[in-house]
Design an enzyme around this catalytic site. Structure first.
Site, mmCIF file in Angstrom:
data_model
loop_
_atom_site.group_PDB
_atom_site.id
_atom_site.type_symbol
_atom_site.label_atom_id
_atom_site.label_comp_id
_atom_site.label_asym_id
_atom_site.label_seq_id
_atom_site.Cartn_x
_atom_site.Cartn_y
_atom_site.Cartn_z
ATOM 1 C CD GLU A 1 -2.549 1.144 2.751
ATOM 2 O OE1 GLU A 1 -3.448 1.981 2.931
ATOM 3 O OE2 GLU A 1 -2.261 0.272 3.602
ATOM 4 C CB CYS B 1 -4.539 -1.715 4.585
ATOM 5 S SG CYS B 1 -3.770 -1.805 6.232
ATOM 6 C CE LYS C 1 -7.236 1.359 3.649
ATOM 7 N NZ LYS C 1 -6.004 1.809 4.351
#
Length: 219
Positions: A40, A147, A107
């Protein structure tokens, strides 16, 4: 498939140096593997914080990504970075192949606890679909998440489940997860449970090293 997890130690804001490290890995390992996965926001370093309010930094990041893409050939690369669309900024995964950025996956879950303050800077993804790539002439669908998208217990949107239900054969999570005592066991447990429950393979790639007082314990 041979997959390289390039768990590097970037420096926040050091776009030129981070780009050189990324390009070096791509050049060295592309002939030897079928897919390269970076963590990331590895291009910007993590956390870039108020650099994300600098229009010049955002523009330079976009230019750096294009320069990296120019050097990518047949072996696809998944790379954590940022992207701006009009006045919206996303924490994103760029998919690179054959000299260009072929698509992005953003994300969904933006943490605001502990040292995280992502909702201050980023907009959440509004769609979640697998990425279809051709590897060795065969199409494969990858579910790319970032994540916090894995840690969905307290969120209404279950990113991993949505991706698998949409056809993803392999889930890939790129992460900047921080070191905490016994957190490695927690990660392994949730990944194992997710893989069994959703009946899919799971790839997890995150940073190593440290940034100021933050420590990343990629292994």
């Amino acid at each position: 498939m041979k997959i390289l997890l390039a768990q590097i130690n970037p420096t926040v804001g050091a776009l030129d140096n981070n780009s050189r490290n990324i390009e070096g890995i791509i050049q060295e390992y592309s002939p030897r593997c079928d897919l390269i996965v970076f963590p990331e926001m590895c291009l910007t370093g993590y956390p870039p914080q108020d650099l994300l309010m600098d229009a010049a930094f955002i523009a330079k990041t976009a230019e750096a990504l294009e320069d990296i893409a120019d050097k990518v050939q047949g072996t696809p690369v998944i790379l954590g970075t940022i992207r701006q669309v009009e006045n919206r900024l996303f924490n994103t995964a760029a998919v690179l192949q054959n000299g260009k950025v072929i698509l992005y996956r953003d994300k969904t879950h933006l943490p605001t606890y502990d040292v995280f303050d992502e909702a201050r800077y980023f907009v959440s993804a509004n769609s979640r679909m697998p990425v279809e790539l051709k590897i060795h002439g065969k199409s494969i669908k990858l579910g790319i998440e970032i994540c916090e998208d894995l840690w969905d217990k307290d969120y209404e949107t279950k990113v991993s489940r949505e991706l698998v239900h949409a056809g993803a054969e392999i889930l890939i999570n790129i992460s900047d997860s921080l070191f905490h005592l016994n957190r490695l066991d927690d990660r392994l447990d949730i990944i194992n449970d997710m893989s069994i429950d959703l009946e899919c393979y799971f790839i997890y790639c995150y940073l190593v090293g440290a940034q100021v007082v933050l420590e990343f314990d990629g292994w």
